[in-house]
Design a protein around this motif. Structure first.
Motif, PDB file in Angstrom:
ATOM      1  N   TRP A  76       0.834  -1.193   0.000  1.00  0.00           N
ATOM      2  CA  TRP A  76       0.000   0.000   0.000  1.00  0.00           C
ATOM      3  C   TRP A  76       0.875   1.251   0.000  1.00  0.00           C
ATOM      4  CZ3 TRP A  76      -4.673  -1.026  -1.364  1.00  0.00           C
ATOM      5  CH2 TRP A  76      -5.295  -2.213  -0.960  1.00  0.00           C
ATOM      6  N   ARG A  77       0.372   2.305  -0.606  1.00  0.00           N
ATOM      7  CA  ARG A  77       1.098   3.565  -0.632  1.00  0.00           C
ATOM      8  C   ARG A  77       1.309   4.073   0.800  1.00  0.00           C
ATOM      9  NH1 ARG A  77      -1.760   8.401  -3.705  1.00  0.00           N
ATOM     10  NH2 ARG A  77      -3.080   8.266  -1.832  1.00  0.00           N
ATOM     11  N   ASP A 116      -8.408   2.119  -0.331  1.00  0.00           N
ATOM     12  CA  ASP A 116      -9.750   2.667  -0.150  1.00  0.00           C
ATOM     13  C   ASP A 116     -10.281   2.092   1.161  1.00  0.00           C
ATOM     14  OD1 ASP A 116     -12.420   3.324  -0.137  1.00  0.00           O
ATOM     15  OD2 ASP A 116     -12.781   2.809  -2.239  1.00  0.00           O
ATOM     16  N   LYS A 117     -10.233   2.900   2.220  1.00  0.00           N
ATOM     17  CA  LYS A 117     -10.619   2.411   3.538  1.00  0.00           C
ATOM     18  C   LYS A 117     -12.104   2.089   3.619  1.00  0.00           C
ATOM     19  CE  LYS A 117      -6.905   4.741   6.059  1.00  0.00           C
ATOM     20  NZ  LYS A 117      -6.574   5.670   7.169  1.00  0.00           N
ATOM     21  N   GLN A 118     -12.906   2.725   2.804  1.00  0.00           N
ATOM     22  CA  GLN A 118     -14.332   2.423   2.811  1.00  0.00           C
ATOM     23  C   GLN A 118     -14.589   1.051   2.197  1.00  0.00           C
ATOM     24  OE1 GLN A 118     -16.609   4.412   4.317  1.00  0.00           O
ATOM     25  NE2 GLN A 118     -14.840   5.650   4.928  1.00  0.00           N
ATOM     26  N   ARG A 119     -13.842   0.732   1.161  1.00  0.00           N
ATOM     27  CA  ARG A 119     -14.020  -0.567   0.503  1.00  0.00           C
ATOM     28  C   ARG A 119     -13.458  -1.700   1.353  1.00  0.00           C
ATOM     29  NH1 ARG A 119     -11.967  -2.376  -5.572  1.00  0.00           N
ATOM     30  NH2 ARG A 119     -13.077  -4.376  -5.590  1.00  0.00           N
ATOM     31  N   TYR A 120     -12.353  -1.427   2.042  1.00  0.00           N
ATOM     32  CA  TYR A 120     -11.698  -2.448   2.857  1.00  0.00           C
ATOM     33  C   TYR A 120     -11.625  -1.975   4.310  1.00  0.00           C
ATOM     34  CZ  TYR A 120     -10.039  -4.094  -1.725  1.00  0.00           C
ATOM     35  OH  TYR A 120      -9.965  -4.529  -3.010  1.00  0.00           O
ATOM     36  N   MET A 151      -5.610  -9.259   2.466  1.00  0.00           N
ATOM     37  CA  MET A 151      -6.021 -10.161   1.394  1.00  0.00           C
ATOM     38  C   MET A 151      -5.966  -9.488   0.026  1.00  0.00           C
ATOM     39  SD  MET A 151      -9.273 -11.780   3.428  1.00  0.00           S
ATOM     40  CE  MET A 151     -10.053 -12.398   1.947  1.00  0.00           C
ATOM     41  N   ALA A 152      -6.306  -8.206  -0.047  1.00  0.00           N
ATOM     42  CA  ALA A 152      -6.355  -7.511  -1.328  1.00  0.00           C
ATOM     43  C   ALA A 152      -5.001  -7.491  -2.019  1.00  0.00           C
ATOM     44  CB  ALA A 152      -6.865  -6.084  -1.125  1.00  0.00           C
ATOM     45  N   GLY A 212     -15.072  -3.658  14.510  1.00  0.00           N
ATOM     46  CA  GLY A 212     -15.299  -3.359  13.106  1.00  0.00           C
ATOM     47  C   GLY A 212     -14.029  -3.270  12.295  1.00  0.00           C
ATOM     48  N   PHE A 213     -12.857  -3.320  12.939  1.00  0.00           N
ATOM     49  CA  PHE A 213     -11.580  -3.255  12.232  1.00  0.00           C
ATOM     50  C   PHE A 213     -10.786  -4.546  12.377  1.00  0.00           C
ATOM     51  CE2 PHE A 213      -7.047  -1.507  12.218  1.00  0.00           C
ATOM     52  CZ  PHE A 213      -6.957  -1.505  10.834  1.00  0.00           C
ATOM     53  N   THR A 214     -10.686  -5.045  13.601  1.00  0.00           N
ATOM     54  CA  THR A 214      -9.904  -6.267  13.854  1.00  0.00           C
ATOM     55  C   THR A 214     -10.716  -7.245  14.696  1.00  0.00           C
ATOM     56  OG1 THR A 214      -8.885  -5.189  15.770  1.00  0.00           O
ATOM     57  CG2 THR A 214      -7.655  -5.118  13.686  1.00  0.00           C
TER      58      THR A 214
END
Length: 343
Positions: free
Chosen positions: A107-108, A123-127, A135-136, A287-289
């Motif tokens: 990731w950047r 894209d934090k909304q998507r992932y 995984m992405a 919701g994150f981990t």
């Protein structure tokens, strides 16, 4: 396909990274996966069947030491087709660059252009989940992630488990409640010791035994929990905090019939062992981990000020944890189908 993973520096993150390894094997059947990570992570990686070998990284968290990173990279030159970086730091990109790995994916972050040649924009909304962000990196940019998501699963060998039980004089003649009262992140993740003690007392009165897990820094907390138990009950609790190696803690946690844990690395270990688990959240968010297991009860108050993701409470009251009554956790334990015994 030969793939080098630059691993994370936290126990929970390393457990969750197994979802990436599973995706890589699905996409590249027969691929070789090696993980360059701190030496402490070896017991975790050795219990992940997707990983061929753990490569010990000698530098501590935060150390730059360009010459050492160059030397490690040069030593790996020509061995890998792709490197995937899980940390977002500039320094984590140096070893794959010096190793001249043809495809360097991550990731950047922290001005890594040039060091990486497969730079992804998150894209934090998507992932929203950390495992999705891991995984992405196994797929082309924009690809849909496969459903259902894989869950981390650690492999346990009966012989090493039996050795750990024998070394600490532990028996499986009664159901085991494992308590993980520590959290390396900070005080804002730690449910109070007096609350843990109440849950421990209730379980012991029902014929259970209690094992406490954590690091050496958690040993006083384990003693505080035991100290609140009256004689006769205290003897049914065992403070293993700081006494076990990580490998032994993993093997012994696999014996637990139920686990109560703060949001910590050991919470993710317990989930990867598929133990019935009550996860207590304060300053952080599932919701994150979230713990990834078949039997999980998440307990949190969800106060207006949480999740804040701060290491210490900005208000000094830690109400997100202190006001979370032991009955909530005990009731959550009752919802789990326990005991289930050792797999």
């Amino acid at each position: 396909m030969r793939i080098l993973i630059i691993g994370p520096s936290w126990v929970g993150d390393m457990v969750m990274a197994q979802t990436l390894f599973e995706c890589l094997q699905q996409r590249h059947p027969g691929c070789v996966i090696d993980v360059l990570a701190p030496e402490w992570s070896r017991p975790l990686l050795e219990r992940m069947p997707q990983v061929r070998q753990a490569l010990s990284f000698p530098l501590g968290h935060g150390a730059f030491e360009l010459a050492t990173r160059r030397r490690i990279g040069k030593g790996l030159k020509g061995q890998y087709d792709q490197a995937i970086l899980l940390p977002n730091s500039l320094k984590s990109a140096l070893v794959p660059f010096f190793a001249d790995v043809p495809q360097r994916t991550g990731w950047r972050g922290e001005f890594r252009y040039g060091l990486l040649n497969d730079v992804r924009v998150l894209d934090k909304q998507r992932y929203p989940l950390m495992i999705e962000r891991f995984m992405a990196l196994a797929y082309a940019p924009g690809a849909e992630l496969p459903q259902p998501y894989p869950q981390p699963r650690l492999r346990i060998e009966e012989q090493s488990r039996a050795q750990a039980l024998a070394q600490f004089g532990l028996a499986l003649d009664r159901p085991v409640l494992a308590l993980c009262p520590g959290a390396e992140f900070g005080e804002s993740k730690r449910w109070p010791s007096e609350h843990y003690a109440e849950v421990a007392e209730l379980r012991i009165r029902e014929g259970w035994q209690v094992w406490l897990f954590g690091s050496k820094k958690d040993h006083p907390v384990g003693e505080a929990i035991r100290g609140r138990l009256i004689p006769g009950l205290r003897e049914e609790s065992f403070n293993l905090c700081g006494e076990t190696s990580l490998a032994q803690a993993i093997d012994l946690l696999s014996c637990a019939d139920a686990v109560v844990s703060n949001d910590s690395g050991l919470m993710h270990v317990a989930a990867a062992l598929n133990r019935p688990l009550v996860a207590v959240y304060g300053s952080t968010s599932p919701g994150f981990t979230p713990p990834l297991a078949d039997q999980v009860e998440v307990v949190r108050l969800g106060l207006e000020c949480s999740p804040c993701f701060e290491r210490t409470c900005r208000f000094g009251h830690y109400n997100c944890l202190r006001q979370l009554e032991p009955k909530r956790v005990f009731d959550a334990l009752q919802q789990l189908d326990t005991p289930i015994g050792v797999d």
